[in-house]
Design a protein around this motif. Structure first.
Motif, PDB file in Angstrom:
ATOM      1  N   ARG A  42      66.500 118.929  64.454  1.00  0.00           N
ATOM      2  CA  ARG A  42      66.289 118.026  65.595  1.00  0.00           C
ATOM      3  C   ARG A  42      67.219 116.805  65.514  1.00  0.00           C
ATOM      4  NH1 ARG A  42      62.939 121.787  65.481  1.00  0.00           N
ATOM      5  NH2 ARG A  42      61.345 122.112  67.051  1.00  0.00           N
ATOM      6  N   ALA A  43      67.486 116.315  64.306  1.00  0.00           N
ATOM      7  CA  ALA A  43      68.370 115.147  64.161  1.00  0.00           C
ATOM      8  C   ALA A  43      69.740 115.440  64.754  1.00  0.00           C
ATOM      9  CB  ALA A  43      68.498 114.750  62.689  1.00  0.00           C
ATOM     10  N   LYS A  44      70.283 116.609  64.491  1.00  0.00           N
ATOM     11  CA  LYS A  44      71.603 116.951  65.034  1.00  0.00           C
ATOM     12  C   LYS A  44      71.558 117.050  66.550  1.00  0.00           C
ATOM     13  CE  LYS A  44      75.644 119.901  64.429  1.00  0.00           C
ATOM     14  NZ  LYS A  44      76.320 119.189  65.485  1.00  0.00           N
ATOM     15  N   GLN A  45      70.487 117.608  67.093  1.00  0.00           N
ATOM     16  CA  GLN A  45      70.366 117.698  68.548  1.00  0.00           C
ATOM     17  C   GLN A  45      70.352 116.305  69.185  1.00  0.00           C
ATOM     18  OE1 GLN A  45      66.856 120.568  68.251  1.00  0.00           O
ATOM     19  NE2 GLN A  45      67.705 121.036  70.267  1.00  0.00           N
ATOM     20  N   ILE A  46      69.593 115.399  68.602  1.00  0.00           N
ATOM     21  CA  ILE A  46      69.525 114.033  69.118  1.00  0.00           C
ATOM     22  C   ILE A  46      70.888 113.358  68.962  1.00  0.00           C
ATOM     23  CG2 ILE A  46      68.482 111.756  68.755  1.00  0.00           C
ATOM     24  CD1 ILE A  46      65.884 113.327  67.942  1.00  0.00           C
ATOM     25  N   HIS A  47      71.483 113.486  67.789  1.00  0.00           N
ATOM     26  CA  HIS A  47      72.812 112.938  67.524  1.00  0.00           C
ATOM     27  C   HIS A  47      73.818 113.438  68.544  1.00  0.00           C
ATOM     28  CE1 HIS A  47      76.852 113.586  65.814  1.00  0.00           C
ATOM     29  NE2 HIS A  47      76.699 112.386  65.276  1.00  0.00           N
ATOM     30  N   ASP A  48      73.868 114.746  68.725  1.00  0.00           N
ATOM     31  CA  ASP A  48      74.862 115.333  69.625  1.00  0.00           C
ATOM     32  C   ASP A  48      74.651 114.882  71.068  1.00  0.00           C
ATOM     33  OD1 ASP A  48      75.905 116.580  67.406  1.00  0.00           O
ATOM     34  OD2 ASP A  48      75.250 118.597  67.977  1.00  0.00           O
ATOM     35  N   ALA A  49      73.410 114.759  71.491  1.00  0.00           N
ATOM     36  CA  ALA A  49      73.132 114.292  72.856  1.00  0.00           C
ATOM     37  C   ALA A  49      73.638 112.865  73.056  1.00  0.00           C
ATOM     38  CB  ALA A  49      71.638 114.376  73.154  1.00  0.00           C
TER      39      ALA A  49
END
Length: 169
Positions: free
Chosen positions: A108-115
């Motif tokens: 989830r951290a990467k998804q938030i980061h990428d967004a």
């Protein structure tokens, strides 16, 4: 996971969410550097910037985490570090990325980061990682960041790795 985006205009409305997630992440950390009061100071400092942007993740009606930051002004850089000569142009400073404990290690951290990163038009993204957390540094390296320097922005702060991700191509 649902993602929500907040700007400078939303900062007051989202402030308590950011502080509450911080409290959950650092619940068992006695270090005064990670106190709610100190963190609140930095939330307020960053969110006063007109180009401040925050992305939060939500799942099953509850918060997963968030990331926020803003652009460096021309010539701006992290206190305690010299900007590398090759890093010029539009630079986004990722100030915070936090995920509540139940969602850590789930991607989830990467998804938030990428967004967050995809929402800004920049050449570089930079961030600081506490040098005593090599697993976090390794994770950012897997995401394409490279350590460029070290910085100690204040007398009571930890030594940070200054990391940069080149988005030019």
């Amino acid at each position: 996971m649902d993602l929500k985006r907040y700007t400078y205009a939303d900062a007051r409305d989202v402030r308590s969410l950011l502080l509450d997630i911080h409290d959950e992440v650092y619940a068992n950390d006695p270090d005064p550097f990670h106190s709610r009061e100190r963190f609140a100071y930095f939330v307020d400092l960053w969110s006063r910037r007109e180009d401040w942007l925050c992305v939060s993740g939500w799942e099953n009606g509850g918060p997963v985490g968030y990331a926020y930051g803003s652009h460096f002004r021309p010539g701006g850089w992290w206190k305690g570090s010299d900007r590398p000569k090759a890093v010029r142009g539009r630079i986004f400073a990722l100030s915070e990325l936090m995920v509540v404990p139940q969602w850590q290690g789930t991607g989830r951290a990467k998804q938030i980061h990428d967004a967050l990163v995809q929402a800004v038009d920049v050449d570089f993204v930079t961030l600081l990682v506490d040098s005593t957390h090599p697993k976090v540094k390794d994770l950012y390296e897997k995401w394409g960041y490279e350590k460029q320097d070290e910085a100690k922005p204040s007398d009571d702060s930890p030594l940070y790795a200054v990391m940069i991700k080149d988005l030019r191509g």
